[in-house]
Design an enzyme around this catalytic site. Structure first.
Site, PDB file in Angstrom:
ATOM      1  N   ASN A  91      23.246  43.021   6.184  1.00 19.11           N
ATOM      2  CA  ASN A  91      22.634  42.192   4.614  1.00 19.11           C
ATOM      3  C   ASN A  91      23.821  40.592   4.872  1.00 19.11           C
ATOM      4  O   ASN A  91      24.000  40.827   3.565  1.00 19.11           O
ATOM      5  CB  ASN A  91      22.241  43.195   3.351  1.00 19.11           C
ATOM      6  N   GLN A 128      23.410  42.443  -6.475  1.00 20.14           N
ATOM      7  CA  GLN A 128      22.041  42.062  -7.215  1.00 20.14           C
ATOM      8  C   GLN A 128      21.887  41.209  -7.625  1.00 20.14           C
ATOM      9  O   GLN A 128      22.063  42.145  -8.977  1.00 20.14           O
ATOM     10  CB  GLN A 128      20.862  42.371  -5.772  1.00 20.14           C
ATOM     11  N   CYS A 174      17.795  37.375   2.403  1.00 15.85           N
ATOM     12  CA  CYS A 174      16.569  36.351   1.718  1.00 15.85           C
ATOM     13  C   CYS A 174      16.211  35.276   1.961  1.00 15.85           C
ATOM     14  O   CYS A 174      15.848  34.310   0.901  1.00 15.85           O
ATOM     15  CB  CYS A 174      18.281  35.754   0.494  1.00 15.85           C
ATOM     16  N   CYS A 222       8.248  30.247 -21.440  1.00 12.67           N
ATOM     17  CA  CYS A 222       9.684  29.483 -21.852  1.00 12.67           C
ATOM     18  C   CYS A 222       9.677  27.648 -22.186  1.00 12.67           C
ATOM     19  O   CYS A 222       9.213  26.724 -22.283  1.00 12.67           O
ATOM     20  CB  CYS A 222      10.130  29.551 -20.496  1.00 12.67           C
ATOM     21  N   CYS A 272      14.225  22.253 -18.393  1.00 13.03           N
ATOM     22  CA  CYS A 272      14.757  23.202 -17.290  1.00 13.03           C
ATOM     23  C   CYS A 272      14.017  23.606 -16.973  1.00 13.03           C
ATOM     24  O   CYS A 272      12.334  23.908 -16.800  1.00 13.03           O
ATOM     25  CB  CYS A 272      15.690  24.549 -18.179  1.00 13.03           C
ATOM     26  N   CYS A 280      13.462  27.729 -12.895  1.00 17.01           N
ATOM     27  CA  CYS A 280      11.800  28.421 -12.141  1.00 17.01           C
ATOM     28  C   CYS A 280      11.030  27.373 -11.651  1.00 17.01           C
ATOM     29  O   CYS A 280       9.926  27.198 -13.346  1.00 17.01           O
ATOM     30  CB  CYS A 280      11.501  29.064 -13.647  1.00 17.01           C
ATOM     31  N   GLU A 299      33.018  45.212   5.181  1.00 17.62           N
ATOM     32  CA  GLU A 299      33.153  43.780   4.706  1.00 17.62           C
ATOM     33  C   GLU A 299      34.238  43.201   3.802  1.00 17.62           C
ATOM     34  O   GLU A 299      35.217  43.530   4.726  1.00 17.62           O
ATOM     35  CB  GLU A 299      32.619  44.245   2.817  1.00 17.62           C
TER      36      GLU A 299
END
Length: 375
Positions: free
Chosen positions: A306, A211, A333, A3, A11, A14, A261
């Site tokens: 979840n 997701q 997560c 990248c 940036c 990541c 939900e």
């Protein structure tokens, strides 16, 4: 993955990009196991790995610069725009949309919001791509001042982006690090983007969560189905059901599935998918997961949870512990909040687990776990 933005230091989103991808995956798996205490007798499946580039189905682009020279990307430490239109995380369908969207900012005279001076209108452009290459575009504005100009020039944008099927304006007036507001104005005939996952069309509305990595999400749902089918469950609660990813994949003749939900838009999307797919025994309710579980007088064979990064929290965890439910399928997560929740569910033993690399090149992860009640 290489990248140029990372190499140039403009940036660093990541954070793990300098590490070889196999090393990232191994370290992530070790981290998750360590945070969970590496309990004995757990069947750990191999980590599900992602494509290293082109895997993101959604671009959350901060708009900065000027009307004539807008930037789409992020802000630097001083609040100025860093253009990331060439970011390699995005697939071709998304990457090809950025230049036409930047040109649209100029054509419709959408003044980018300037964080240091708190002036301007357009804060973000949010673009989602379906597996079929269709696009949903959302303009996050400070007010509705530019709404008429967006409507006027939208046909030209649709001409430049023929795969654009859903467009909307979201109003977020606060000067705060909040991505979007509560007010959404639909601009197109279609209200949902079809996300085809494992042969199932999930309908995604503008303010519905999905997701980030479609291929890894598909693997997540397949594994959940495999564990549920192996246990021959006949009733399921899907708490935090979103647009119904888990619930709709788990639907079978003879199996009762209830999704809960808080987002009415997400529930409407799930109901639309259930109707289109003619899935039997599937119901979706708008409500709080904890309140639903606390009020229920019976329990299913399987509870799927979840939750967001903060986890279930003590009240819901303790309710599941006391409920007698034989199995819980917990998709997390954040391994730390998962570990905290497990301390409140000592009778539900972790028996199987799998890490899924939903977010390559970062410390973020997804871990799917199966808990079974001890005799």
């Amino acid at each position: 993955m290489r990248c140029g933005y990372f190499d140039a230091g403009v940036c660093r989103s990541c954070t793990l990009l300098a590490q070889p991808y196999p090393d990232q995956v191994d370290a992530q798996a070790r981290h998750v196991r360590a945070v969970l205490g590496d309990p004995a007798d757990v069947g750990w499946l191999p980590t599900v790995v992602s494509a290293e580039a082109g895997f993101r189905n959604k671009a959350k682009m901060v708009v900065a610069g000027t009307v004539d020279a807008p930037t789409l990307g992020i802000l630097d430490a001083h609040g100025h725009g860093v253009d990331l239109q060439g970011c390699p995380l995005y697939p071709a369908a998304l990457s090809a949309s950025f230049a036409p969207l930047a040109a649209f900012v100029t054509r419709a005279s959408l003044t980018p919001y300037d964080v240091p001076t708190r002036a301007g209108e357009l804060k973000h452009v949010l673009v989602t791509a379906s597996p079929d290459g269709e696009l949903m575009v959302r303009f996050v504005l400070r007010s509705t001042e530019a709404l008429a100009r967006i409507r006027k020039h939208l046909p030209s944008l649709r001409s430049d982006l023929p795969h654009l099927v859903v467009a909307s304006v979201n109003v977020q007036p606060a000067h705060a690090a909040v991505l979007e507001g509560d007010h959404e104005i639909l601009l197109t005939e279609r209200a949902t983007l079809r996300m085809r996952v494992n042969g199932l069309d999930l309908h995604l509305r503008p303010r519905s969560f999905f997701q980030t990595n479609t291929e890894i999400a598909a693997a997540l749902y397949r594994q959940a189905v495999a564990w549920a089918d192996e246990a021959a469950v006949t009733s399921v609660w899907d708490l935090y059901s979103g647009v119904g990813g888990f619930a709709l994949h788990l639907a079978r003749p003879g199996r009762d599935v209830v999704g809960v939900e808080t987002s009415a838009e997400a529930v409407a999307s799930a109901e639309l998918t259930a109707r289109d797919a003619r899935l039997p025994g599937t119901r979706f309710l708008v409500g709080d997961a904890t309140a639903f579980a606390l009020a229920a007088t019976d329990v299913p064979d399987l509870v799927v949870v979840n939750p967001p990064r903060r986890g279930l929290g003590e009240p819901l965890s303790r309710r599941l512990e006391a409920s007698g439910v034989p199995r819980v399928l917990y998709s997390s997560c954040h391994a730390g909040s998962l570990a905290r929740d497990l301390t409140h569910m000592p009778s539900l033993r972790l028996v199987r687990a799998q890490v899924l690399d939903m977010f390559p090149h970062t410390h973020h992860h997804e871990v799917l776990t199966l808990l079974e009640r001890t005799p």
